[in-house]
Write a protein that holds these residues in place. Sequence first.
Motif, PDB file in Angstrom:
ATOM      1  N   ALA A  14       0.811  -1.226   0.000  1.00  0.00           N
ATOM      2  CA  ALA A  14       0.000   0.000   0.000  1.00  0.00           C
ATOM      3  C   ALA A  14       0.840   1.270   0.000  1.00  0.00           C
ATOM      4  O   ALA A  14       0.418   2.287  -0.513  1.00  0.00           O
ATOM      5  N   HIS A  15       2.012   1.222   0.544  1.00  0.00           N
ATOM      6  CA  HIS A  15       2.803   2.438   0.700  1.00  0.00           C
ATOM      7  C   HIS A  15       3.841   2.621  -0.405  1.00  0.00           C
ATOM      8  O   HIS A  15       4.806   3.340  -0.220  1.00  0.00           O
ATOM      9  N   ILE A  16       3.602   2.020  -1.549  1.00  0.00           N
ATOM     10  CA  ILE A  16       4.560   2.160  -2.637  1.00  0.00           C
ATOM     11  C   ILE A  16       4.547   3.602  -3.155  1.00  0.00           C
ATOM     12  O   ILE A  16       3.496   4.234  -3.249  1.00  0.00           O
ATOM     13  N   HIS A  17       5.713   4.109  -3.452  1.00  0.00           N
ATOM     14  CA  HIS A  17       5.876   5.499  -3.872  1.00  0.00           C
ATOM     15  C   HIS A  17       7.113   5.590  -4.753  1.00  0.00           C
ATOM     16  O   HIS A  17       7.993   4.724  -4.689  1.00  0.00           O
ATOM     17  N   PRO A  18       7.211   6.625  -5.552  1.00  0.00           N
ATOM     18  CA  PRO A  18       8.457   6.839  -6.304  1.00  0.00           C
ATOM     19  C   PRO A  18       9.604   7.065  -5.320  1.00  0.00           C
ATOM     20  O   PRO A  18       9.372   7.399  -4.153  1.00  0.00           O
ATOM     21  N   PRO A  19      10.843   6.909  -5.754  1.00  0.00           N
ATOM     22  CA  PRO A  19      11.973   7.178  -4.856  1.00  0.00           C
ATOM     23  C   PRO A  19      11.863   8.587  -4.260  1.00  0.00           C
ATOM     24  O   PRO A  19      11.494   9.541  -4.948  1.00  0.00           O
ATOM     25  N   LYS A  20      12.186   8.691  -2.976  1.00  0.00           N
ATOM     26  CA  LYS A  20      12.113   9.972  -2.277  1.00  0.00           C
ATOM     27  C   LYS A  20      13.380  10.777  -2.554  1.00  0.00           C
ATOM     28  O   LYS A  20      14.490  10.266  -2.441  1.00  0.00           O
ATOM     29  N   ILE A  21      13.178  12.048  -2.902  1.00  0.00           N
ATOM     30  CA  ILE A  21      14.292  12.944  -3.212  1.00  0.00           C
ATOM     31  C   ILE A  21      14.358  14.038  -2.157  1.00  0.00           C
ATOM     32  O   ILE A  21      13.333  14.620  -1.790  1.00  0.00           O
ATOM     33  N   ALA A 134       8.332  -3.983  -5.119  1.00  0.00           N
ATOM     34  CA  ALA A 134       7.089  -3.401  -5.636  1.00  0.00           C
ATOM     35  C   ALA A 134       7.388  -2.223  -6.566  1.00  0.00           C
ATOM     36  O   ALA A 134       6.722  -2.046  -7.584  1.00  0.00           O
ATOM     37  N   ALA A 135       8.400  -1.428  -6.231  1.00  0.00           N
ATOM     38  CA  ALA A 135       8.773  -0.294  -7.085  1.00  0.00           C
ATOM     39  C   ALA A 135       9.252  -0.776  -8.447  1.00  0.00           C
ATOM     40  O   ALA A 135       8.944  -0.153  -9.472  1.00  0.00           O
ATOM     41  N   VAL A 136       9.985  -1.872  -8.474  1.00  0.00           N
ATOM     42  CA  VAL A 136      10.418  -2.442  -9.752  1.00  0.00           C
ATOM     43  C   VAL A 136       9.199  -2.944 -10.523  1.00  0.00           C
ATOM     44  O   VAL A 136       9.043  -2.671 -11.717  1.00  0.00           O
ATOM     45  N   GLN A 137       8.315  -3.655  -9.839  1.00  0.00           N
ATOM     46  CA  GLN A 137       7.108  -4.178 -10.503  1.00  0.00           C
ATOM     47  C   GLN A 137       6.235  -3.064 -11.060  1.00  0.00           C
ATOM     48  O   GLN A 137       5.638  -3.213 -12.117  1.00  0.00           O
ATOM     49  N   GLN A 138       6.199  -1.928 -10.369  1.00  0.00           N
ATOM     50  CA  GLN A 138       5.391  -0.789 -10.807  1.00  0.00           C
ATOM     51  C   GLN A 138       6.166   0.131 -11.756  1.00  0.00           C
ATOM     52  O   GLN A 138       5.689   1.198 -12.121  1.00  0.00           O
ATOM     53  N   LYS A 139       7.395  -0.272 -12.094  1.00  0.00           N
ATOM     54  CA  LYS A 139       8.267   0.476 -13.007  1.00  0.00           C
ATOM     55  C   LYS A 139       8.624   1.873 -12.488  1.00  0.00           C
ATOM     56  O   LYS A 139       8.811   2.807 -13.258  1.00  0.00           O
ATOM     57  N   LEU A 140       8.706   1.994 -11.163  1.00  0.00           N
ATOM     58  CA  LEU A 140       9.148   3.247 -10.562  1.00  0.00           C
ATOM     59  C   LEU A 140      10.667   3.356 -10.575  1.00  0.00           C
ATOM     60  O   LEU A 140      11.216   4.462 -10.520  1.00  0.00           O
ATOM     61  N   ILE A 141      11.346   2.212 -10.594  1.00  0.00           N
ATOM     62  CA  ILE A 141      12.790   2.163 -10.799  1.00  0.00           C
ATOM     63  C   ILE A 141      13.097   0.941 -11.668  1.00  0.00           C
ATOM     64  O   ILE A 141      12.310  -0.002 -11.729  1.00  0.00           O
ATOM     65  N   SER A 142      14.251   0.974 -12.295  1.00  0.00           N
ATOM     66  CA  SER A 142      14.647  -0.129 -13.165  1.00  0.00           C
ATOM     67  C   SER A 142      15.189  -1.295 -12.353  1.00  0.00           C
ATOM     68  O   SER A 142      15.637  -1.131 -11.205  1.00  0.00           O
ATOM     69  N   ALA A 143      15.196  -2.458 -12.952  1.00  0.00           N
ATOM     70  CA  ALA A 143      15.764  -3.648 -12.308  1.00  0.00           C
ATOM     71  C   ALA A 143      17.253  -3.444 -12.038  1.00  0.00           C
ATOM     72  O   ALA A 143      17.768  -3.884 -11.002  1.00  0.00           O
ATOM     73  N   GLU A 144      17.945  -2.739 -12.934  1.00  0.00           N
ATOM     74  CA  GLU A 144      19.373  -2.485 -12.740  1.00  0.00           C
ATOM     75  C   GLU A 144      19.620  -1.593 -11.521  1.00  0.00           C
ATOM     76  O   GLU A 144      20.562  -1.829 -10.756  1.00  0.00           O
ATOM     77  N   ARG A 145      18.798  -0.587 -11.359  1.00  0.00           N
ATOM     78  CA  ARG A 145      18.938   0.298 -10.202  1.00  0.00           C
ATOM     79  C   ARG A 145      18.614  -0.453  -8.912  1.00  0.00           C
ATOM     80  O   ARG A 145      19.263  -0.251  -7.884  1.00  0.00           O
ATOM     81  N   ALA A 146      17.617  -1.317  -8.957  1.00  0.00           N
ATOM     82  CA  ALA A 146      17.267  -2.129  -7.789  1.00  0.00           C
ATOM     83  C   ALA A 146      18.411  -3.076  -7.435  1.00  0.00           C
ATOM     84  O   ALA A 146      18.737  -3.261  -6.254  1.00  0.00           O
ATOM     85  N   GLN A 147      19.034  -3.656  -8.448  1.00  0.00           N
ATOM     86  CA  GLN A 147      20.172  -4.543  -8.193  1.00  0.00           C
ATOM     87  C   GLN A 147      21.295  -3.762  -7.530  1.00  0.00           C
ATOM     88  O   GLN A 147      21.931  -4.235  -6.580  1.00  0.00           O
ATOM     89  N   TRP A 148      21.561  -2.552  -8.016  1.00  0.00           N
ATOM     90  CA  TRP A 148      22.587  -1.692  -7.420  1.00  0.00           C
ATOM     91  C   TRP A 148      22.250  -1.429  -5.945  1.00  0.00           C
ATOM     92  O   TRP A 148      23.126  -1.500  -5.078  1.00  0.00           O
ATOM     93  N   ALA A 149      20.978  -1.150  -5.656  1.00  0.00           N
ATOM     94  CA  ALA A 149      20.557  -0.891  -4.272  1.00  0.00           C
ATOM     95  C   ALA A 149      20.763  -2.132  -3.401  1.00  0.00           C
ATOM     96  O   ALA A 149      21.229  -2.029  -2.259  1.00  0.00           O
ATOM     97  N   LEU A 150      20.420  -3.289  -3.934  1.00  0.00           N
ATOM     98  CA  LEU A 150      20.611  -4.538  -3.177  1.00  0.00           C
ATOM     99  C   LEU A 150      22.098  -4.811  -2.930  1.00  0.00           C
ATOM    100  O   LEU A 150      22.487  -5.182  -1.817  1.00  0.00           O
ATOM    101  N   GLU A 151      22.924  -4.623  -3.944  1.00  0.00           N
ATOM    102  CA  GLU A 151      24.360  -4.841  -3.777  1.00  0.00           C
ATOM    103  C   GLU A 151      24.943  -3.876  -2.750  1.00  0.00           C
ATOM    104  O   GLU A 151      25.776  -4.263  -1.920  1.00  0.00           O
TER     105      GLU A 151
END
Length: 181
Positions: A14-21, A134-151
Amino acid sequence: MAWSPRDGSIADVAHIHPPKIEYFDLDAKSNTDPKGHLRSVDEYRLTPTGLYMFRPLAGHPKISHFESWFLPKLNLRVTRQSWHRGHELDFDFYVDVVEITAIGSVWRTIDLYLDLIVRTGQSVTVLDTDELIAAVQQKLISAERAQWALETTYSAVSGISAHGHDVLRWLTYSGCPTTWR
C-alpha cells in the motif's frame, strides 16, 4: 499492507511510492524534505569523505533532532536520532541506501527504499525489501537500479556485521570516519 512470505505477491504494497528525493543546501543551511517542506539546518560540515548534517525536528512528537552523514563513496546516509524522553527506540543508527549527487553547494539524495537498522554490538536488520520489489514491478525504478541498491545494502550489511555490528568501526575501516555531536 505489509508483505509477508505467505502472501505470495507484493504488488499490493500500500505504501509504494516513487523514490524519495531530498535537497541539502549548504549555503542556505536548509533541507528540503521529500514532501517539499523547507527545514532549517543547525550545522553542515563538509569533509573529504562526505557531508554531516545536524537539525532539530521542531514539533515532532518522538524525535527531538537527528544528525546524518551522507557518504557518497558508500552510497549511504547514516543517521543517529535523539528521542524525547519516553519515546526511545531500541536501535542506534538508521542507514538509508541513497544515490548522492552534489552540484555546487546543493547536495541531493535519492532514497532507493532499502534501509538498515543497526543495534550496535548486536545486529543489523534490512528493511523495506518489499517496497523495492514493488517499485520495480510498478516500473518506478529499473531492475538495474534495484540490483545496485541490493548490492549496496548487502555490502553494508556484510561490512557492519564483520565489524561486530558496529557501523562506526566499519565506516572508519572503509575510509569514511565520522564524528558526531
